[in-house]
Design a protein around this motif. Structure first.
Motif, PDB file in Angstrom:
ATOM      1  N   MET A   1       0.818  -1.210  -0.223  1.00 15.13           N
ATOM      2  CA  MET A   1      -0.001  -0.214   0.000  1.00 15.13           C
ATOM      3  C   MET A   1       0.932   1.117   0.192  1.00 15.13           C
ATOM      4  SD  MET A   1      -3.448  -0.369   2.099  1.00 15.13           S
ATOM      5  CE  MET A   1      -4.198  -1.964   2.353  1.00 15.13           C
ATOM      6  N   THR A   2       1.976   1.260   0.411  1.00 16.86           N
ATOM      7  CA  THR A   2       3.032   2.270   0.383  1.00 16.86           C
ATOM      8  C   THR A   2       3.086   2.801  -0.760  1.00 16.86           C
ATOM      9  OG1 THR A   2       3.771   1.443   2.763  1.00 16.86           O
ATOM     10  CG2 THR A   2       5.111   3.246   1.406  1.00 16.86           C
ATOM     11  N   GLU A   3       3.520   1.856  -1.853  1.00 12.61           N
ATOM     12  CA  GLU A   3       3.634   2.271  -3.249  1.00 12.61           C
ATOM     13  C   GLU A   3       2.700   2.746  -3.811  1.00 12.61           C
ATOM     14  OE1 GLU A   3       5.929  -0.473  -5.488  1.00 12.61           O
ATOM     15  OE2 GLU A   3       7.073  -1.265  -3.622  1.00 12.61           O
ATOM     16  N   THR A   4       1.441   2.520  -3.395  1.00  9.92           N
ATOM     17  CA  THR A   4       0.277   2.822  -3.972  1.00  9.92           C
ATOM     18  C   THR A   4      -0.081   4.275  -3.480  1.00  9.92           C
ATOM     19  OG1 THR A   4      -0.734   0.439  -4.410  1.00  9.92           O
ATOM     20  CG2 THR A   4      -2.229   2.385  -4.554  1.00  9.92           C
ATOM     21  N   ALA A   5       0.062   4.460  -2.304  1.00 11.60           N
ATOM     22  CA  ALA A   5      -0.394   5.706  -1.930  1.00 11.60           C
ATOM     23  C   ALA A   5       0.834   6.687  -2.565  1.00 11.60           C
ATOM     24  CB  ALA A   5       0.143   5.688  -0.248  1.00 11.60           C
ATOM     25  N   ARG A   6       2.056   6.422  -2.516  1.00 11.03           N
ATOM     26  CA  ARG A   6       3.250   7.261  -3.007  1.00 11.03           C
ATOM     27  C   ARG A   6       2.633   7.478  -4.686  1.00 11.03           C
ATOM     28  NH1 ARG A   6       8.007   4.610  -2.267  1.00 11.03           N
ATOM     29  NH2 ARG A   6       7.726   4.782  -0.398  1.00 11.03           N
ATOM     30  N   PHE A   7       2.297   6.589  -5.150  1.00  6.47           N
ATOM     31  CA  PHE A   7       1.764   6.795  -6.615  1.00  6.47           C
ATOM     32  C   PHE A   7       0.666   7.693  -6.738  1.00  6.47           C
ATOM     33  CE2 PHE A   7      -0.688   5.614 -10.230  1.00  6.47           C
ATOM     34  CZ  PHE A   7       0.274   5.485 -11.532  1.00  6.47           C
ATOM     35  N   LEU A   8      -0.292   7.666  -5.930  1.00  8.23           N
ATOM     36  CA  LEU A   8      -1.615   8.367  -5.900  1.00  8.23           C
ATOM     37  C   LEU A   8      -1.365   9.655  -5.256  1.00  8.23           C
ATOM     38  CD1 LEU A   8      -4.370   5.626  -5.154  1.00  8.23           C
ATOM     39  CD2 LEU A   8      -3.881   6.631  -7.437  1.00  8.23           C
ATOM     40  N   GLY A   9      -0.189   9.938  -4.414  1.00  3.77           N
ATOM     41  CA  GLY A   9      -0.052  11.090  -3.649  1.00  3.77           C
ATOM     42  C   GLY A   9      -0.979  11.424  -2.601  1.00  3.77           C
ATOM     43  N   VAL A  10      -1.345  10.144  -1.913  1.00  5.82           N
ATOM     44  CA  VAL A  10      -1.989  10.417  -0.715  1.00  5.82           C
ATOM     45  C   VAL A  10      -1.494   9.487   0.426  1.00  5.82           C
ATOM     46  CG1 VAL A  10      -4.160  10.570  -1.950  1.00  5.82           C
ATOM     47  CG2 VAL A  10      -3.345   8.119  -1.291  1.00  5.82           C
ATOM     48  N   THR A  14      -5.513   6.606   3.625  1.00 10.09           N
ATOM     49  CA  THR A  14      -6.558   6.986   2.608  1.00 10.09           C
ATOM     50  C   THR A  14      -6.591   5.839   1.437  1.00 10.09           C
ATOM     51  OG1 THR A  14      -5.877   9.294   2.479  1.00 10.09           O
ATOM     52  CG2 THR A  14      -7.061   8.459   0.620  1.00 10.09           C
ATOM     53  N   VAL A  15      -5.509   5.046   1.049  1.00 10.95           N
ATOM     54  CA  VAL A  15      -5.409   4.064   0.385  1.00 10.95           C
ATOM     55  C   VAL A  15      -6.445   2.945   0.967  1.00 10.95           C
ATOM     56  CG1 VAL A  15      -4.230   2.095  -0.668  1.00 10.95           C
ATOM     57  CG2 VAL A  15      -3.228   4.329  -0.840  1.00 10.95           C
ATOM     58  N   ARG A  16      -6.167   2.547   2.455  1.00  5.97           N
ATOM     59  CA  ARG A  16      -6.930   1.603   3.082  1.00  5.97           C
ATOM     60  C   ARG A  16      -8.407   2.184   2.922  1.00  5.97           C
ATOM     61  NH1 ARG A  16      -3.988   1.063   7.521  1.00  5.97           N
ATOM     62  NH2 ARG A  16      -2.592  -0.101   6.382  1.00  5.97           N
ATOM     63  N   ARG A  17      -8.590   3.208   3.218  1.00  8.34           N
ATOM     64  CA  ARG A  17     -10.117   3.655   2.853  1.00  8.34           C
ATOM     65  C   ARG A  17     -10.701   3.476   1.560  1.00  8.34           C
ATOM     66  NH1 ARG A  17      -8.832   7.883   7.008  1.00  8.34           N
ATOM     67  NH2 ARG A  17      -7.700   9.087   5.108  1.00  8.34           N
ATOM     68  N   TYR A  18     -10.009   3.831   0.711  1.00  4.42           N
ATOM     69  CA  TYR A  18     -10.337   3.574  -0.683  1.00  4.42           C
ATOM     70  C   TYR A  18     -10.843   2.011  -0.980  1.00  4.42           C
ATOM     71  CZ  TYR A  18      -8.793   8.190  -2.439  1.00  4.42           C
ATOM     72  OH  TYR A  18      -8.529   9.596  -2.496  1.00  4.42           O
ATOM     73  N   LEU A  24     -10.871   0.837  -4.746  1.00  7.70           N
ATOM     74  CA  LEU A  24      -9.614   0.112  -5.467  1.00  7.70           C
ATOM     75  C   LEU A  24      -9.884  -1.337  -4.944  1.00  7.70           C
ATOM     76  CD1 LEU A  24      -6.684   2.264  -3.929  1.00  7.70           C
ATOM     77  CD2 LEU A  24      -7.474   2.124  -6.082  1.00  7.70           C
ATOM     78  N   GLN A  25      -9.426  -2.310  -5.606  1.00  3.81           N
ATOM     79  CA  GLN A  25      -9.478  -3.690  -5.444  1.00  3.81           C
ATOM     80  C   GLN A  25      -8.018  -4.258  -4.788  1.00  3.81           C
ATOM     81  OE1 GLN A  25     -10.243  -5.286  -9.288  1.00  3.81           O
ATOM     82  NE2 GLN A  25     -12.327  -5.034  -8.966  1.00  3.81           N
ATOM     83  N   ALA A  26      -8.271  -5.084  -3.749  1.00  5.63           N
ATOM     84  CA  ALA A  26      -7.068  -5.502  -3.119  1.00  5.63           C
ATOM     85  C   ALA A  26      -7.127  -6.990  -2.862  1.00  5.63           C
ATOM     86  CB  ALA A  26      -6.863  -4.614  -1.914  1.00  5.63           C
ATOM     87  N   ILE A  36      -2.800  -4.429  -4.490  1.00  7.35           N
ATOM     88  CA  ILE A  36      -3.533  -3.551  -4.976  1.00  7.35           C
ATOM     89  C   ILE A  36      -3.604  -3.580  -6.544  1.00  7.35           C
ATOM     90  CG2 ILE A  36      -4.584  -1.058  -5.347  1.00  7.35           C
ATOM     91  CD1 ILE A  36      -4.379  -1.770  -2.294  1.00  7.35           C
ATOM     92  N   SER A  37      -4.980  -3.844  -7.148  1.00  6.64           N
ATOM     93  CA  SER A  37      -5.012  -4.174  -8.374  1.00  6.64           C
ATOM     94  C   SER A  37      -4.542  -2.937  -9.197  1.00  6.64           C
ATOM     95  CB  SER A  37      -6.507  -4.579  -8.695  1.00  6.64           C
ATOM     96  OG  SER A  37      -6.758  -4.226 -10.080  1.00  6.64           O
ATOM     97  N   ARG A  38      -3.663  -2.925 -10.167  1.00  5.34           N
ATOM     98  CA  ARG A  38      -3.391  -1.914 -11.385  1.00  5.34           C
ATOM     99  C   ARG A  38      -4.574  -1.403 -11.934  1.00  5.34           C
ATOM    100  NH1 ARG A  38       2.352  -3.631 -13.765  1.00  5.34           N
ATOM    101  NH2 ARG A  38       3.235  -4.098 -11.979  1.00  5.34           N
ATOM    102  N   ASP A  39      -5.278  -2.351 -12.471  1.00  3.74           N
ATOM    103  CA  ASP A  39      -6.478  -1.814 -13.202  1.00  3.74           C
ATOM    104  C   ASP A  39      -7.487  -0.656 -12.259  1.00  3.74           C
ATOM    105  OD1 ASP A  39      -6.090  -3.156 -15.269  1.00  3.74           O
ATOM    106  OD2 ASP A  39      -7.234  -4.890 -14.859  1.00  3.74           O
TER     107      ASP A  39
END
Length: 59
Positions: A1-10, A14-18, A24-26, A36-39
């Motif tokens: 989730m850390t990389e996803t958060a960095r990518f999204l800028g959140v 927040t990623v966990r809430r998404y 987001l699909q996980a 986390i699903s790239r799609d």
């Protein structure tokens, strides 16, 4: 989730809430961190899924 958060800028929270809200699909392998699903990242951003080599999971 850390990389996803960095990518999204959140924040990771927040990623966990998404994920919890279904934006987001996980999934979690038997051992390890949630993936986390790239799609789903692409859909959230309104763009095509990120190409290989970009953050799609983490923590």
């Amino acid at each position: 989730m850390t990389e996803t958060a960095r990518f999204l800028g959140v924040d990771r929270k927040t990623v966990r809430r998404y994920v919890d809200a279904g934006y987001l699909q996980a999934w979690a392998p038997d051992v390890g961190w949630r993936r986390i699903s790239r799609d789903s990242i692409g859909r959230l951003c309104g763009i095509a899924p990120p190409p290989d080599g970009t953050p799609d999971s983490g923590e």
